[in-house]
Design a protein around this motif. Sequence first.
Motif, PDB file in Angstrom:
ATOM      1  N   ILE A 110       0.853  -1.185   0.000  1.00 38.84           N
ATOM      2  CA  ILE A 110       0.000   0.000   0.000  1.00 38.84           C
ATOM      3  C   ILE A 110       0.897   1.245   0.000  1.00 38.84           C
ATOM      4  CG2 ILE A 110      -1.775   1.278   1.257  1.00 38.84           C
ATOM      5  CD1 ILE A 110      -2.705  -1.353   2.436  1.00 38.84           C
ATOM      6  N   ASN A 111       0.578   2.216  -0.846  1.00 39.43           N
ATOM      7  CA  ASN A 111       1.387   3.434  -0.986  1.00 39.43           C
ATOM      8  C   ASN A 111       2.836   3.095  -1.319  1.00 39.43           C
ATOM      9  OD1 ASN A 111      -0.822   5.063  -0.398  1.00 39.43           O
ATOM     10  ND2 ASN A 111      -0.358   5.098   1.794  1.00 39.43           N
ATOM     11  N   ALA A 116       8.606   4.391  -1.498  1.00 42.96           N
ATOM     12  CA  ALA A 116       9.886   4.339  -2.205  1.00 42.96           C
ATOM     13  C   ALA A 116      10.499   5.722  -2.332  1.00 42.96           C
ATOM     14  CB  ALA A 116       9.690   3.720  -3.589  1.00 42.96           C
ATOM     15  N   SER A 117       9.668   6.724  -2.613  1.00 40.90           N
ATOM     16  CA  SER A 117      10.158   8.104  -2.706  1.00 40.90           C
ATOM     17  C   SER A 117      10.720   8.580  -1.372  1.00 40.90           C
ATOM     18  CB  SER A 117       9.015   9.026  -3.150  1.00 40.90           C
ATOM     19  OG  SER A 117       8.532   8.653  -4.419  1.00 40.90           O
ATOM     20  N   TYR A 118      10.013   8.256  -0.307  1.00 38.48           N
ATOM     21  CA  TYR A 118      10.459   8.613   1.035  1.00 38.48           C
ATOM     22  C   TYR A 118      11.822   7.979   1.327  1.00 38.48           C
ATOM     23  CZ  TYR A 118      10.490   8.917   6.146  1.00 38.48           C
ATOM     24  OH  TYR A 118      10.849   9.171   7.452  1.00 38.48           O
ATOM     25  N   ASP A 119      11.944   6.696   1.036  1.00 36.21           N
ATOM     26  CA  ASP A 119      13.191   5.989   1.316  1.00 36.21           C
ATOM     27  C   ASP A 119      14.361   6.596   0.547  1.00 36.21           C
ATOM     28  OD1 ASP A 119      11.710   4.331   2.898  1.00 36.21           O
ATOM     29  OD2 ASP A 119      11.599   2.691   1.433  1.00 36.21           O
TER      30      ASP A 119
END
Length: 221
Positions: A110-111, A116-119
């Motif tokens: 989910i999300n 992935a962008s956050y990581d």
Amino acid sequence: MNIVYLIIELLICFSVITYLYKKYSYNGLYVYATTSLVLSNLMSLKTIDIFDFTLNLGLVPFVSLFIVANIIVQKKGIEEIKNLIIVLLITSVLSYIILLLVSKMDSSIINQWTSASYDNIFINSPRIYFANIVTMLYMLYLNSLLYYYLKKEKNKIWISNIVSTVIIHFFATILFISLAYAITTKIDKIIGMLLIRYILSIVIGLFGTIIIYINNNIKEK
């Protein structure tokens, strides 16, 4: 349009500084300082274009933190700045450790794209993040020393703030861009980043003189 958003951001930050100090005195300034530090660190990871120059976001909370420090020096002296810097250092280290640990956790389906962008932000951009922290804390202390010295010699808020702003943000700009982008970025791009960051830092810092005068006239609770 980016410049309009920066102006709005500036007005919000300076309004919040005045409100927090009027409402909560020095506790309010500490709240603003820690909040602006975290915001500046996170926002510095994104760049925008201003007049065809590249600028890291987070400059407004970055410079406004110097204004807060100058208000504290104006009212309480240099010793209080040492306490503020310790609080900011702990906040910087703690927030980055927690954010980095979270980015290491396995994401759910989910999300997935958002996760992935956050990581990627916190795993791949530590250099810029720490460049912002080092520049802010080191130059904040030097700025406070210079402001305090000028206050003792001239006892004029506008002289203390303008002189310290022009000198300190010159070196702060060079330090941040060097730590964050030296070697990995072309020299013409670096020069452009230096110019726009320094010019905007001066504009924000000079406008902050008004905020120092306003808050200097607020009676402490």
